[in-house]
Design an enzyme around this catalytic site. Sequence first.
Site, short mmCIF file in Angstrom:
data_model
loop_
_atom_site.label_atom_id
_atom_site.label_comp_id
_atom_site.label_asym_id
_atom_site.label_seq_id
_atom_site.Cartn_x
_atom_site.Cartn_y
_atom_site.Cartn_z
N THR A 76 -3.17 30.18 -4.63
CA THR A 76 -3.02 29.91 -3.20
C THR A 76 -1.80 30.63 -2.64
OG1 THR A 76 -4.09 27.79 -3.36
CG2 THR A 76 -2.47 28.01 -1.62
N GLY A 86 -9.70 21.26 -1.29
CA GLY A 86 -8.44 20.87 -1.93
C GLY A 86 -7.39 20.46 -0.91
N ASP A 87 -6.15 20.56 -1.32
CA ASP A 87 -5.06 20.11 -0.47
C ASP A 87 -4.66 21.11 0.59
OD1 ASP A 87 -4.23 21.73 -2.70
OD2 ASP A 87 -2.16 21.37 -2.08
N GLY A 93 -1.20 24.13 -6.18
CA GLY A 93 -1.33 23.36 -7.42
C GLY A 93 -2.69 22.68 -7.47
N TRP A 94 -2.78 21.75 -8.32
CA TRP A 94 -4.03 21.03 -8.53
C TRP A 94 -4.25 20.11 -7.33
CZ3 TRP A 94 -5.50 19.82 -14.16
CH2 TRP A 94 -6.84 19.43 -14.22
N GLY A 95 -5.11 20.58 -6.43
CA GLY A 95 -5.23 19.98 -5.11
C GLY A 95 -5.48 18.49 -5.08
N1 ASP Z 1 -4.16 23.81 -4.24
C1 ASP Z 1 -5.33 24.64 -4.30
C2 ASP Z 1 -6.55 23.78 -4.34
O1 ASP Z 1 -6.53 22.76 -5.02
C3 ASP Z 1 -5.34 25.54 -5.48
C4 ASP Z 1 -4.15 26.43 -5.56
O2 ASP Z 1 -3.05 26.05 -5.23
O3 ASP Z 1 -4.35 27.59 -5.98
O4 ASP Z 1 -7.53 24.14 -3.76
#
Ligand code: ASP
Length: 343
Positions: free
Chosen positions: A207, A237-238, A259-261
Amino acid sequence: MRARVSFFLLLTCAACNRPASPSSSHDTIGPVTLVIHGGAGTIKRENMTPEREAAYRAGLNQALDSGYAVLAQGGKSLDAVIAAIKVMEDNPLFNAGKGAVFTNEGKNELDASIMDGSNLMAGAVAGVTTIKNPITAAHAVMTKSDHVMLIGAGAEKFAAEQGLEIVDPAYFFDSLRYKQWQRVQQKEAGKEAALIDPYSRDRKFGTVGAVALDRYGNIAAGTSTGGMTNKKYGRVGDAPIIGAGTYADNATCGVSATGWGEYFIRLAVAHDINALMRYAGLPLQQAADSVVMKKVPRLGGDGGIIALDRHGNISMTFNTTGMYRGYITKKGEGKTFIYQDEK
Ligand code: ASP
Protein backbone atom coordinates in the site's frame (compact mmCIF):
# COMPACT_ATOMS: atom_id res chain seq x y z
CA MET A 1 -2.01 32.88 40.53
CA ARG A 2 -4.09 32.56 37.44
CA ALA A 3 -1.21 33.70 35.29
CA ARG A 4 1.08 31.17 36.92
CA VAL A 5 -1.36 28.34 36.26
CA SER A 6 -1.66 29.34 32.63
CA PHE A 7 2.10 29.57 32.32
CA PHE A 8 2.41 26.10 33.81
CA LEU A 9 -0.20 24.76 31.40
CA LEU A 10 1.60 26.37 28.53
CA LEU A 11 4.85 24.72 29.53
CA THR A 12 3.17 21.36 30.00
CA CYS A 13 1.49 21.67 26.66
CA ALA A 14 4.66 22.61 24.83
CA ALA A 15 6.44 19.72 26.51
CA CYS A 16 3.85 17.17 25.49
CA ASN A 17 4.06 18.23 21.89
CA ARG A 18 7.78 17.75 21.83
CA PRO A 19 9.17 14.33 20.98
CA ALA A 20 9.36 12.05 24.00
CA SER A 21 12.66 10.39 23.25
CA PRO A 22 14.81 9.74 20.22
CA SER A 23 13.69 6.59 18.48
CA SER A 24 14.21 4.72 15.29
CA SER A 25 10.99 6.26 14.13
CA HIS A 26 12.47 9.73 13.69
CA ASP A 27 10.10 11.61 15.92
CA THR A 28 12.87 14.13 16.58
CA ILE A 29 13.23 15.21 12.99
CA GLY A 30 11.40 18.36 12.13
CA PRO A 31 10.04 20.34 10.74
CA VAL A 32 9.06 17.84 8.07
CA THR A 33 6.54 18.80 5.49
CA LEU A 34 5.80 15.48 3.77
CA VAL A 35 6.17 11.85 4.81
CA ILE A 36 5.31 8.87 2.61
CA HIS A 37 5.22 5.08 2.68
CA GLY A 38 5.13 2.38 0.04
CA GLY A 39 4.15 -0.54 2.24
CA ALA A 40 5.51 -2.44 5.25
CA GLY A 41 6.40 -6.11 5.68
CA THR A 42 9.17 -8.65 5.93
CA ILE A 43 11.55 -6.74 3.73
CA LYS A 44 15.08 -8.13 3.91
CA ARG A 45 18.36 -7.03 2.34
CA GLU A 46 19.24 -10.59 1.36
CA ASN A 47 16.13 -10.85 -0.79
CA MET A 48 16.71 -7.56 -2.56
CA THR A 49 18.93 -6.92 -5.57
CA PRO A 50 20.79 -3.59 -5.75
CA GLU A 51 18.79 -2.71 -8.87
CA ARG A 52 15.48 -3.40 -7.20
CA GLU A 53 16.46 -1.43 -4.14
CA ALA A 54 17.52 1.51 -6.29
CA ALA A 55 14.21 1.34 -8.14
CA TYR A 56 12.23 1.51 -4.89
CA ARG A 57 14.30 4.43 -3.63
CA ALA A 58 13.87 6.23 -6.95
CA GLY A 59 10.11 5.67 -6.78
CA LEU A 60 9.94 7.05 -3.25
CA ASN A 61 12.11 10.05 -4.18
CA GLN A 62 9.96 10.81 -7.19
CA ALA A 63 6.87 10.80 -4.98
CA LEU A 64 8.56 13.06 -2.40
CA ASP A 65 9.68 15.50 -5.09
CA SER A 66 6.24 15.63 -6.61
CA GLY A 67 4.53 16.35 -3.29
CA TYR A 68 7.21 18.80 -2.22
CA ALA A 69 6.86 20.80 -5.45
CA VAL A 70 3.23 21.51 -4.51
CA LEU A 71 4.13 22.63 -0.99
CA ALA A 72 7.13 24.71 -2.07
CA GLN A 73 4.91 26.67 -4.41
CA GLY A 74 2.51 27.49 -1.59
CA GLY A 75 0.10 24.70 -2.43
CA LYS A 76 -2.12 22.87 0.04
CA SER A 77 -1.28 19.72 1.96
CA LEU A 78 -4.21 17.93 0.30
CA ASP A 79 -2.76 18.58 -3.15
CA ALA A 80 0.69 17.48 -2.01
CA VAL A 81 -0.74 14.20 -0.72
CA ILE A 82 -2.52 13.60 -4.02
CA ALA A 83 0.60 14.45 -6.05
CA ALA A 84 2.80 12.08 -4.03
CA ILE A 85 0.30 9.22 -4.06
CA LYS A 86 -0.40 9.55 -7.80
CA VAL A 87 3.28 8.98 -8.53
CA MET A 88 3.25 5.76 -6.52
CA GLU A 89 -0.09 4.65 -8.01
CA ASP A 90 1.48 5.01 -11.46
CA ASN A 91 4.56 3.00 -10.44
CA PRO A 92 4.01 -0.79 -10.75
CA LEU A 93 6.50 -1.46 -7.94
CA PHE A 94 3.83 -0.45 -5.44
CA ASN A 95 0.57 -2.23 -4.76
CA ALA A 96 -1.68 0.69 -5.71
CA GLY A 97 -3.05 1.79 -9.07
CA LYS A 98 -0.95 0.17 -11.82
CA GLY A 99 0.69 -2.95 -10.45
CA ALA A 100 -2.01 -3.65 -7.89
CA VAL A 101 -2.34 -7.21 -6.62
CA PHE A 102 -4.92 -9.62 -8.06
CA THR A 103 -8.11 -10.73 -6.40
CA ASN A 104 -9.24 -14.35 -6.18
CA GLU A 105 -11.12 -13.78 -9.46
CA GLY A 106 -8.02 -12.43 -11.21
CA LYS A 107 -9.05 -8.77 -11.09
CA ASN A 108 -7.46 -5.62 -9.69
CA GLU A 109 -9.78 -3.95 -7.19
CA LEU A 110 -8.55 -0.71 -5.74
CA ASP A 111 -9.26 1.21 -2.52
CA ALA A 112 -8.23 4.74 -1.52
CA SER A 113 -9.04 7.46 0.97
CA ILE A 114 -8.07 11.02 1.84
CA MET A 115 -8.75 13.33 4.77
CA ASP A 116 -8.41 17.07 5.32
CA GLY A 117 -7.29 17.86 8.86
CA SER A 118 -8.47 21.46 8.65
CA ASN A 119 -12.17 20.59 8.58
CA LEU A 120 -12.33 16.81 9.06
CA MET A 121 -13.72 16.35 5.57
CA ALA A 122 -12.94 12.94 4.10
CA GLY A 123 -13.47 10.92 0.93
CA ALA A 124 -12.94 7.31 -0.08
CA VAL A 125 -13.53 4.77 -2.82
CA ALA A 126 -13.43 0.99 -2.55
CA GLY A 127 -13.45 -1.94 -4.95
CA VAL A 128 -12.94 0.17 -8.08
CA THR A 129 -11.53 -1.33 -11.26
CA THR A 130 -11.42 1.42 -13.88
CA ILE A 131 -10.27 4.61 -12.14
CA LYS A 132 -6.64 5.26 -13.08
CA ASN A 133 -5.80 7.15 -9.89
CA PRO A 134 -8.14 6.13 -7.08
CA ILE A 135 -6.75 8.84 -4.79
CA THR A 136 -8.18 11.49 -7.13
CA ALA A 137 -11.57 9.76 -6.92
CA ALA A 138 -11.39 9.75 -3.11
CA HIS A 139 -10.68 13.48 -3.26
CA ALA A 140 -13.61 14.03 -5.63
CA VAL A 141 -15.93 12.14 -3.28
CA MET A 142 -14.79 14.44 -0.48
CA THR A 143 -15.11 17.70 -2.41
CA LYS A 144 -17.83 17.04 -4.99
CA SER A 145 -20.32 14.72 -3.31
CA ASP A 146 -22.36 14.67 -0.12
CA HIS A 147 -20.79 11.36 0.87
CA VAL A 148 -17.64 9.99 2.42
CA MET A 149 -17.34 6.63 0.67
CA LEU A 150 -18.48 5.31 -2.71
CA ILE A 151 -17.86 1.73 -3.84
CA GLY A 152 -17.64 -0.33 -7.03
CA ALA A 153 -19.66 0.61 -10.09
CA GLY A 154 -21.22 3.62 -8.38
CA ALA A 155 -17.82 5.07 -7.54
CA GLU A 156 -16.69 4.48 -11.12
CA LYS A 157 -19.77 6.22 -12.53
CA PHE A 158 -19.18 9.16 -10.21
CA ALA A 159 -15.49 9.36 -11.19
CA ALA A 160 -16.39 9.40 -14.88
CA GLU A 161 -18.97 12.15 -14.27
CA GLN A 162 -16.26 14.17 -12.53
CA GLY A 163 -14.04 13.87 -15.58
CA LEU A 164 -11.41 11.71 -13.90
CA GLU A 165 -9.28 9.44 -16.07
CA ILE A 166 -10.99 6.12 -16.68
CA VAL A 167 -8.97 3.18 -18.03
CA ASP A 168 -9.62 -0.35 -19.19
CA PRO A 169 -9.11 -2.73 -16.24
CA ALA A 170 -6.21 -4.24 -18.24
CA TYR A 171 -4.24 -1.04 -17.58
CA PHE A 172 -3.56 -2.23 -14.02
CA PHE A 173 -2.09 -5.55 -15.17
CA ASP A 174 1.48 -6.27 -14.15
CA SER A 175 3.00 -9.60 -15.16
CA LEU A 176 4.96 -10.12 -11.94
CA ARG A 177 1.89 -9.51 -9.82
CA TYR A 178 -0.03 -11.89 -12.07
CA LYS A 179 2.55 -14.64 -11.59
CA GLN A 180 2.45 -14.03 -7.86
CA TRP A 181 -1.32 -14.48 -7.89
CA GLN A 182 -1.07 -17.63 -10.01
CA ARG A 183 1.38 -19.14 -7.53
CA VAL A 184 -0.98 -18.36 -4.69
CA GLN A 185 -3.89 -19.87 -6.61
CA GLN A 186 -1.97 -23.04 -7.43
CA LYS A 187 -1.07 -23.56 -3.84
CA GLU A 188 -4.50 -22.55 -2.63
CA ALA A 189 -2.41 -20.94 0.02
CA GLY A 190 -3.62 -19.15 3.07
CA LYS A 191 -2.81 -15.77 4.49
CA GLU A 192 0.97 -16.15 4.52
CA ALA A 193 1.31 -16.87 0.82
CA ALA A 194 -1.10 -14.11 0.02
CA LEU A 195 1.44 -11.63 1.30
CA ILE A 196 4.48 -12.73 -0.72
CA ASP A 197 5.76 -9.92 -2.87
CA PRO A 198 6.90 -10.95 -6.35
CA TYR A 199 9.46 -8.18 -6.66
CA SER A 200 11.50 -8.93 -3.60
CA ARG A 201 10.27 -12.42 -2.64
CA ASP A 202 9.57 -10.95 0.74
CA ARG A 203 6.40 -11.05 2.73
CA LYS A 204 5.15 -7.55 2.54
CA PHE A 205 2.29 -5.18 2.00
CA GLY A 206 2.55 -2.63 -0.79
CA THR A 207 0.00 0.00 0.00
CA VAL A 208 1.08 3.61 -0.49
CA GLY A 209 0.35 6.64 1.65
CA ALA A 210 1.30 10.25 2.28
CA VAL A 211 0.84 12.80 5.05
CA ALA A 212 1.63 16.47 4.49
CA LEU A 213 1.76 19.68 6.49
CA ASP A 214 1.50 22.91 4.51
CA ARG A 215 2.61 26.46 5.34
CA TYR A 216 -0.93 27.28 6.48
CA GLY A 217 -0.72 24.64 9.21
CA ASN A 218 -3.08 22.23 7.51
CA ILE A 219 -2.45 18.50 7.75
CA ALA A 220 -3.77 16.06 5.14
CA ALA A 221 -3.40 12.29 4.87
CA GLY A 222 -4.15 9.79 2.12
CA THR A 223 -3.78 6.07 1.43
CA SER A 224 -4.19 3.96 -1.73
CA THR A 225 -3.97 0.21 -2.27
CA GLY A 226 -4.83 -2.86 -4.29
CA GLY A 227 -5.44 -4.64 -0.98
CA MET A 228 -4.20 -8.17 -0.39
CA THR A 229 -3.36 -10.79 -3.03
CA ASN A 230 -6.11 -13.32 -3.71
CA LYS A 231 -8.66 -11.35 -1.65
CA LYS A 232 -12.19 -12.70 -2.01
CA TYR A 233 -15.85 -11.71 -1.97
CA GLY A 234 -15.44 -7.98 -2.41
CA ARG A 235 -13.06 -7.79 0.57
CA VAL A 236 -12.17 -4.23 1.60
CA GLY A 237 -9.23 -3.51 3.90
CA ASP A 238 -8.37 -0.59 6.12
CA ALA A 239 -6.94 1.73 3.45
CA PRO A 240 -10.25 3.35 2.42
CA ILE A 241 -11.70 3.32 5.93
CA ILE A 242 -11.45 6.69 7.63
CA GLY A 243 -10.09 6.13 11.12
CA ALA A 244 -8.49 2.80 10.25
CA GLY A 245 -6.08 3.39 7.35
CA THR A 246 -6.27 7.18 7.17
CA TYR A 247 -7.00 10.03 9.55
CA ALA A 248 -6.08 13.72 9.80
CA ASP A 249 -6.84 16.45 12.29
CA ASN A 250 -4.91 19.72 12.42
CA ALA A 251 -5.14 19.65 16.22
CA THR A 252 -3.23 16.40 16.49
CA CYS A 253 -1.71 14.68 13.45
CA GLY A 254 -2.25 12.95 10.14
CA VAL A 255 -1.78 9.19 9.77
CA SER A 256 -1.59 6.74 6.87
CA ALA A 257 -1.32 3.01 7.56
CA THR A 258 -0.14 -0.12 5.81
CA GLY A 259 -0.47 -3.66 7.07
CA TRP A 260 -2.87 -6.46 7.65
CA GLY A 261 -6.05 -4.50 7.09
CA GLU A 262 -8.41 -6.59 9.18
CA TYR A 263 -6.41 -5.80 12.33
CA PHE A 264 -6.06 -2.12 11.47
CA ILE A 265 -9.83 -1.86 11.05
CA ARG A 266 -10.55 -3.60 14.35
CA LEU A 267 -8.23 -1.25 16.22
CA ALA A 268 -9.18 1.89 14.28
CA VAL A 269 -5.42 2.44 14.16
CA ALA A 270 -5.21 5.87 12.54
CA HIS A 271 -7.90 7.37 14.75
CA ASP A 272 -6.55 5.69 17.85
CA ILE A 273 -3.20 7.45 17.40
CA ASN A 274 -5.06 10.76 17.10
CA ALA A 275 -7.18 9.96 20.13
CA LEU A 276 -4.15 9.15 22.29
CA MET A 277 -2.69 12.54 21.41
CA ARG A 278 -5.92 14.43 21.94
CA TYR A 279 -7.33 12.78 25.04
CA ALA A 280 -4.26 11.32 26.75
CA GLY A 281 -1.91 14.13 25.74
CA LEU A 282 0.70 11.72 24.35
CA PRO A 283 3.31 13.02 21.93
CA LEU A 284 3.05 11.58 18.42
CA GLN A 285 5.74 8.94 18.79
CA GLN A 286 4.39 7.56 22.04
CA ALA A 287 0.91 7.40 20.57
CA ALA A 288 2.20 5.58 17.48
CA ASP A 289 4.28 3.15 19.56
CA SER A 290 1.37 2.34 21.80
CA VAL A 291 -0.85 1.38 18.86
CA VAL A 292 1.57 -0.06 16.30
CA MET A 293 4.11 -1.70 18.60
CA LYS A 294 1.72 -2.92 21.29
CA LYS A 295 -1.96 -3.11 20.32
CA VAL A 296 -1.58 -4.38 16.75
CA PRO A 297 0.87 -7.24 17.53
CA ARG A 298 -1.09 -8.16 20.66
CA LEU A 299 -4.07 -8.85 18.45
CA GLY A 300 -1.94 -10.81 15.96
CA GLY A 301 -1.59 -8.22 13.22
CA ASP A 302 1.39 -6.53 11.64
CA GLY A 303 2.22 -3.45 9.63
CA GLY A 304 3.10 0.17 10.16
CA ILE A 305 2.15 3.82 9.91
CA ILE A 306 3.55 7.14 8.88
CA ALA A 307 2.37 10.24 10.70
CA LEU A 308 3.10 13.94 10.96
CA ASP A 309 2.04 16.33 13.73
CA ARG A 310 1.31 20.04 13.51
CA HIS A 311 4.89 20.91 14.45
CA GLY A 312 6.33 18.88 11.61
CA ASN A 313 7.50 16.00 13.81
CA ILE A 314 7.13 12.65 12.13
CA SER A 315 6.68 9.05 13.07
CA MET A 316 7.48 6.14 10.77
CA THR A 317 6.65 3.25 13.04
CA PHE A 318 6.30 -0.40 12.03
CA ASN A 319 6.43 -3.79 13.68
CA THR A 320 7.75 -5.59 10.59
CA THR A 321 11.35 -5.87 9.38
CA GLY A 322 10.94 -3.10 6.86
CA MET A 323 8.76 -0.39 5.43
CA TYR A 324 9.36 1.58 2.25
CA ARG A 325 9.29 5.13 3.53
CA GLY A 326 10.70 8.62 3.27
CA TYR A 327 10.26 12.23 4.25
CA ILE A 328 11.20 15.66 3.04
CA THR A 329 11.85 18.65 5.28
CA LYS A 330 10.62 22.19 4.80
CA LYS A 331 14.06 22.98 3.35
CA GLY A 332 13.60 20.29 0.73
CA GLU A 333 16.00 17.77 2.27
CA GLY A 334 14.64 14.33 1.49
CA LYS A 335 15.57 10.90 2.77
CA THR A 336 14.32 7.42 1.99
CA PHE A 337 14.46 4.21 4.02
CA ILE A 338 13.60 0.56 3.46
CA TYR A 339 14.98 -1.63 6.22
CA GLN A 340 14.38 -1.50 9.93
CA ASP A 341 17.98 -0.66 10.85
CA GLU A 342 18.17 2.43 8.62
CA LYS A 343 18.22 5.64 10.61
N1 ASP B 1 -3.66 -2.53 4.46
C1 ASP B 1 -3.87 -3.08 3.14
C2 ASP B 1 -5.09 -3.94 3.15
O1 ASP B 1 -5.31 -4.66 4.12
C3 ASP B 1 -2.73 -3.90 2.66
C4 ASP B 1 -1.43 -3.16 2.64
O2 ASP B 1 -1.15 -2.35 3.50
O3 ASP B 1 -0.67 -3.41 1.69
O4 ASP B 1 -5.81 -3.94 2.19
